[in-house]
Design a protein around this motif. Structure first.
Motif, mmCIF file in Angstrom:
data_model
loop_
_atom_site.group_PDB
_atom_site.id
_atom_site.type_symbol
_atom_site.label_atom_id
_atom_site.label_comp_id
_atom_site.label_asym_id
_atom_site.label_seq_id
_atom_site.Cartn_x
_atom_site.Cartn_y
_atom_site.Cartn_z
ATOM 1 N N THR A 1 -30.479 -40.730 -24.892
ATOM 2 C CA THR A 1 -31.921 -40.607 -25.058
ATOM 3 C C THR A 1 -32.182 -39.248 -25.689
ATOM 4 O OG1 THR A 1 -32.347 -41.971 -23.118
ATOM 5 C CG2 THR A 1 -34.162 -40.590 -23.890
ATOM 6 N N ARG B 1 -41.010 -39.758 -16.192
ATOM 7 C CA ARG B 1 -40.615 -40.846 -15.290
ATOM 8 C C ARG B 1 -39.098 -41.022 -15.290
ATOM 9 N NH1 ARG B 1 -38.872 -45.656 -15.489
ATOM 10 N NH2 ARG B 1 -39.082 -45.961 -17.728
ATOM 11 N N ARG B 2 -38.506 -41.013 -16.483
ATOM 12 C CA ARG B 2 -37.066 -41.235 -16.591
ATOM 13 C C ARG B 2 -36.226 -40.068 -16.098
ATOM 14 N NH1 ARG B 2 -35.329 -43.917 -22.251
ATOM 15 N NH2 ARG B 2 -36.832 -45.608 -22.346
ATOM 16 N N ASP C 1 -26.659 -41.569 -20.492
ATOM 17 C CA ASP C 1 -26.975 -42.476 -19.387
ATOM 18 C C ASP C 1 -26.221 -42.117 -18.118
ATOM 19 O OD1 ASP C 1 -24.477 -43.360 -20.204
ATOM 20 O OD2 ASP C 1 -25.112 -45.415 -20.589
ATOM 21 N N GLU D 1 -43.376 -41.080 -20.088
ATOM 22 C CA GLU D 1 -42.108 -41.828 -20.054
ATOM 23 C C GLU D 1 -40.929 -40.892 -19.795
ATOM 24 O OE1 GLU D 1 -39.401 -45.067 -20.371
ATOM 25 O OE2 GLU D 1 -41.527 -44.924 -19.908
#
Length: 141
Positions: free
Chosen positions: A4, A42-43, A61, A39
């Motif tokens: 990400t 939150r992640r 991840d 977002e």
């Protein structure tokens, strides 16, 4: 593995990099998420989201976090066309070149900012300025 990339949505250079990365053939899936967005918070609730506005941040991840030149190298590593360059830049001998590129990008962000924008302070949607101490010289990852 999935990466990400957190990028500053208010930075023209960052948006162009996001567009470039999103058009590359990838060897590793990449999600592009605006830094400090709902977002992103939150992640990644444990990240310093103010800092993610000052420098590109990549999160694996598995929870690994890369910033500064390490983040740029990871973005290149995810692409089919630039993986070999990323592997070279990750070596100690080439790391200064990667660092210089990251600092150059940070400098370009400074030059392309709207001079009337009051949020130009580092960490407030501003830029990564290693001379001012806003870039951690020992990022995780």
């Amino acid at each position: 593995m999935r990466l990400t990339v957190l990028y500053d949505e208010d930075c023209g250079l960052c948006r162009r990099f996001k567009e470039w990365l999103s058009t590359q053939p990838l060897l590793v899936p990449v999600e592009l998420v605006p830094a400090a967005s709902a977002e992103a918070r939150r992640r990644f609730p444990r990240l310093d989201h103010r800092r993610t506005l000052a420098e590109v941040t990549v999160v694996g991840d598995d929870g690994a976090v890369w910033t500064q030149e390490h983040a740029w190298v990871m973005c290149l590593w995810a692409t089919a066309s630039h993986r070999s360059l990323a592997e070279r830049l990750a070596r100690p001998r080439w790391r200064p070149a990667a660092r210089a590129a990251a600092y150059s990008a940070a400098g370009l962000r400074t030059l392309t900012r709207d001079p009337t924008d009051p949020t130009g302070a580092p960490g407030e949607g501003g830029y990564c300025d290693p001379r001012a101490g806003t870039c951690d010289p020992n990022p995780q990852g």
